[in-house]
Design a protein around this motif. Structure first.
Motif, PDB file in Angstrom:
ATOM      1  N   GLN A  66      -4.574  36.161   5.435  1.00  0.00           N
ATOM      2  CA  GLN A  66      -4.516  34.747   5.148  1.00  0.00           C
ATOM      3  C   GLN A  66      -3.197  34.154   4.939  1.00  0.00           C
ATOM      4  O   GLN A  66      -3.168  32.936   5.404  1.00  0.00           O
ATOM      5  N   SER A 120      -3.034  26.986  -2.270  1.00  0.00           N
ATOM      6  CA  SER A 120      -3.555  25.415  -1.672  1.00  0.00           C
ATOM      7  C   SER A 120      -4.603  25.037  -2.696  1.00  0.00           C
ATOM      8  O   SER A 120      -5.126  25.864  -3.306  1.00  0.00           O
ATOM      9  N   ILE A 149      -2.773  26.362  14.605  1.00  0.00           N
ATOM     10  CA  ILE A 149      -3.114  26.040  13.036  1.00  0.00           C
ATOM     11  C   ILE A 149      -4.698  26.547  13.292  1.00  0.00           C
ATOM     12  O   ILE A 149      -5.474  26.055  13.801  1.00  0.00           O
ATOM     13  N   THR A 198      -3.568  20.846   1.131  1.00  0.00           N
ATOM     14  CA  THR A 198      -4.388  22.159   1.399  1.00  0.00           C
ATOM     15  C   THR A 198      -3.595  23.204   2.383  1.00  0.00           C
ATOM     16  O   THR A 198      -3.044  23.889   2.017  1.00  0.00           O
ATOM     17  N   ASP A 199      -3.870  22.766   3.767  1.00  0.00           N
ATOM     18  CA  ASP A 199      -3.616  23.977   4.579  1.00  0.00           C
ATOM     19  C   ASP A 199      -2.057  23.784   4.691  1.00  0.00           C
ATOM     20  O   ASP A 199      -1.343  24.916   5.035  1.00  0.00           O
ATOM     21  N   ASN A 207      -1.730  31.377   7.478  1.00  0.00           N
ATOM     22  CA  ASN A 207      -1.463  29.974   7.076  1.00  0.00           C
ATOM     23  C   ASN A 207       0.174  29.466   7.025  1.00  0.00           C
ATOM     24  O   ASN A 207       0.507  28.571   7.655  1.00  0.00           O
ATOM     25  N   GLY A 265     -11.115  29.828  11.574  1.00  0.00           N
ATOM     26  CA  GLY A 265     -10.121  30.216  10.966  1.00  0.00           C
ATOM     27  C   GLY A 265     -10.597  31.308   9.638  1.00  0.00           C
ATOM     28  O   GLY A 265     -10.049  32.383   9.614  1.00  0.00           O
ATOM     29  N   VAL A 323      -6.910  27.659   7.618  1.00  0.00           N
ATOM     30  CA  VAL A 323      -7.258  28.473   6.307  1.00  0.00           C
ATOM     31  C   VAL A 323      -6.211  28.172   5.056  1.00  0.00           C
ATOM     32  O   VAL A 323      -5.004  27.727   5.506  1.00  0.00           O
ATOM     33  N   PRO A 324      -6.531  28.054   4.124  1.00  0.00           N
ATOM     34  CA  PRO A 324      -5.680  27.717   3.024  1.00  0.00           C
ATOM     35  C   PRO A 324      -4.776  28.795   2.484  1.00  0.00           C
ATOM     36  O   PRO A 324      -4.954  29.878   3.010  1.00  0.00           O
ATOM     37  N   LEU A 325      -3.732  28.726   2.026  1.00  0.00           N
ATOM     38  CA  LEU A 325      -2.641  29.485   1.388  1.00  0.00           C
ATOM     39  C   LEU A 325      -3.429  29.972   0.228  1.00  0.00           C
ATOM     40  O   LEU A 325      -3.845  29.261  -0.856  1.00  0.00           O
TER      41      LEU A 325
END
Length: 453
Positions: A359, A382, A373, A303-304, A363, A206, A376-378
């Motif tokens: 990103q 996140s 999926i 998180t994700d 996400n 990711g 990666v975080p927002l």
């Protein structure tokens, strides 16, 4: 001439003038549109959008992290505010980085490019050393910095590639070397592939996708020819396809696009329950803190997949608000990159905008079931201090670049301090100092292109 009964001559009345034609009433929607357009074109619009949008996303992210992480913390026998406190500490440190980056001159940003990329490469190589690197969810991309705190060096690799790549391309443009394809690709592409290789050693595809997007954004801004751009894209696509085909986990994630059933062995459990969370939110959501999916049904809820919990608790209105904030942030970054004459500012602003926008799209697309999926975080939203710190520093870069525009500098210089002026100390006309804003206005009229404050 006939006379009246009183013997007086009749009064001559003046002829009426024709009534002036009434002005047609202007359409109120058109007036509103013209006012919005005028406000949108002001010199400080990008500055306010970047500053306000990033702060709103961060604050809303803190609220949602607190709401989405309570159950996870209690399941781990921790206080309910455990993850919120860690994220708040990271946000405070990130705010300091944002303020420092927004006040740094461009020369200092360029000087920091090489130390940052050297430090990022060193830390990313250190991850692979046994006993130092830590594996989380099957990816060994973390370093323990003591206690419960972990550091993900690959997140700082994004910032390093943006700064170093922008400085490299700016220096080559000053020397008029970007017309040759070898100078456009070397050493930018080899260094980017080295960073990608270090990331893929840990199995984090990711983050590698985001880094690839930043590379393509820099090449696009540098004016890479279409055939050269397509060539690099084809090589990256083939490598990515090979990495996906050789990993059963990545193949399973690819097969979960658009899934509405967990499937055999619950392979699509996370993707399907993300859709369940969004679907149960309705227009205005079930209420803050009232999510059902975060009670162990939805993995990585804080998180994700925090966007799914946002949709469940705040509904369609909440998710559209988050999308609007990211859209405004992306527009402001593009505007800063398009209006500057400094090549470094253009490349850096474009790289940061590509990073955050790509990103966010990856996400949110994964939560909506439109993309695989990627883990990666927002951005800014996140949970995760390693992702928040470099992102807030990058936002500080955009703020510094937005303030450095000639029209924005002129508008900021015309502002009067609200405090520090005594009301009674006017003095005589001979001893009174000339008003500074008059001279500022004369100077700003030359620098501003739009003529607006």
């Amino acid at each position: 001439m006939s006379s009246s009964r009183t013997g007086r001559p009749p009064v001559q009345r003046a002829a009426r003038r024709p009534a002036a034609p009434r002005r047609p009433r202007e359409n109120p929607f058109r007036q509103l549109y013209l006012r919005a357009k005028k406000a949108w074109d002001r010199p400080l619009t990008a500055y306010y959008l970047i500053l306000g949008g990033s702060l709103l996303i961060t604050v809303l992210g803190l609220v949602m992290v607190y709401s989405a992480s309570q159950i996870k913390a209690l399941q781990m026998s921790l206080p309910g505010s455990y993850f919120f406190r860690k994220q708040s500490l990271a946000a405070l440190i990130g705010a300091g980085l944002l303020f420092a980056a927004s006040r740094m001159p461009v020369k200092l940003h360029r000087a920091l490019a090489y130390p940052i990329i050297a430090g990022a490469v060193f830390l990313m190589a250190l991850v692979q050393v046994p006993g130092i690197g830590v594996s989380v969810n099957g990816n060994q991309n973390w370093i323990s910095v003591g206690g419960p705190f972990l550091l993900q060096p690959s997140e700082f690799g994004k910032l390093a590639l943006v700064l170093w790549g922008a400085d490299l391309l700016a220096r080559k443009q000053d020397k008029k070397l970007l017309t040759q394809w070898k100078h456009m690709l070397v050493p930018l592409v080899p260094v980017a592939f080295m960073l990608l290789g270090l990331i893929m050693l840990g199995g984090d595809m990711g983050t590698a996708i985001i880094l690839t997007a930043i590379l393509f954004g820099l090449l696009w801004l540098a004016g890479a020819p279409t055939r050269l751009f397509v060539g690099v894209l084809s090589i990256a696509g083939l490598i990515g396809l090979l990495l996906i085909r050789t990993s059963p986990n990545r193949m399973a994630r690819l097969q979960c696009i658009g899934a509405t059933d967990p499937g055999p062995g619950d392979s699509c459990w996370q993707a399907v329950h993300g859709i369940y969370a969004l679907a149960s939110g309705g227009i205005f959501g079930s209420g803050l803190g009232a999510s059902v999916e975060k009670w162990g049904q939805l993995p990585e809820a804080h998180t994700d997949f925090i966007f799914a919990v946002t949709g469940e608790e705040l509904g369609l209105a909440g998710t559209l608000s988050v999308l609007a904030l990211f859209a405004a942030l992306g527009y402001a970054g593009i505007r800063v990159a398009g209006r500057t004459e400094d090549p470094f500012v253009r490349y850096a602003a474009g790289g940061v905008t590509t990073w955050i926008t790509a990103q966010a799209v990856i996400n949110i697309g994964a939560v909506l079931g439109l993309l695989p999926i990627a883990g990666v975080p927002l951005p800014l939203f996140s949970y995760g201090g390693s992702a928040l710190l470099p992102t807030m520093f990058a936002i500080g870069l955009l703020i510094a670049f937005a303030r450095d525009e000639p029209a924005a500098r002129a508008a900021l210089s015309m502002r009067q301090p609200r405090f520090g002026r005594k009301r009674g100390a006017r003095g005589s006309a001979a001893t009174r100092e000339p008003r500074r804003w008059n001279t500022m206005r004369r100077r700003a009229s030359v620098a501003r292109s739009s003529g607006e404050r």
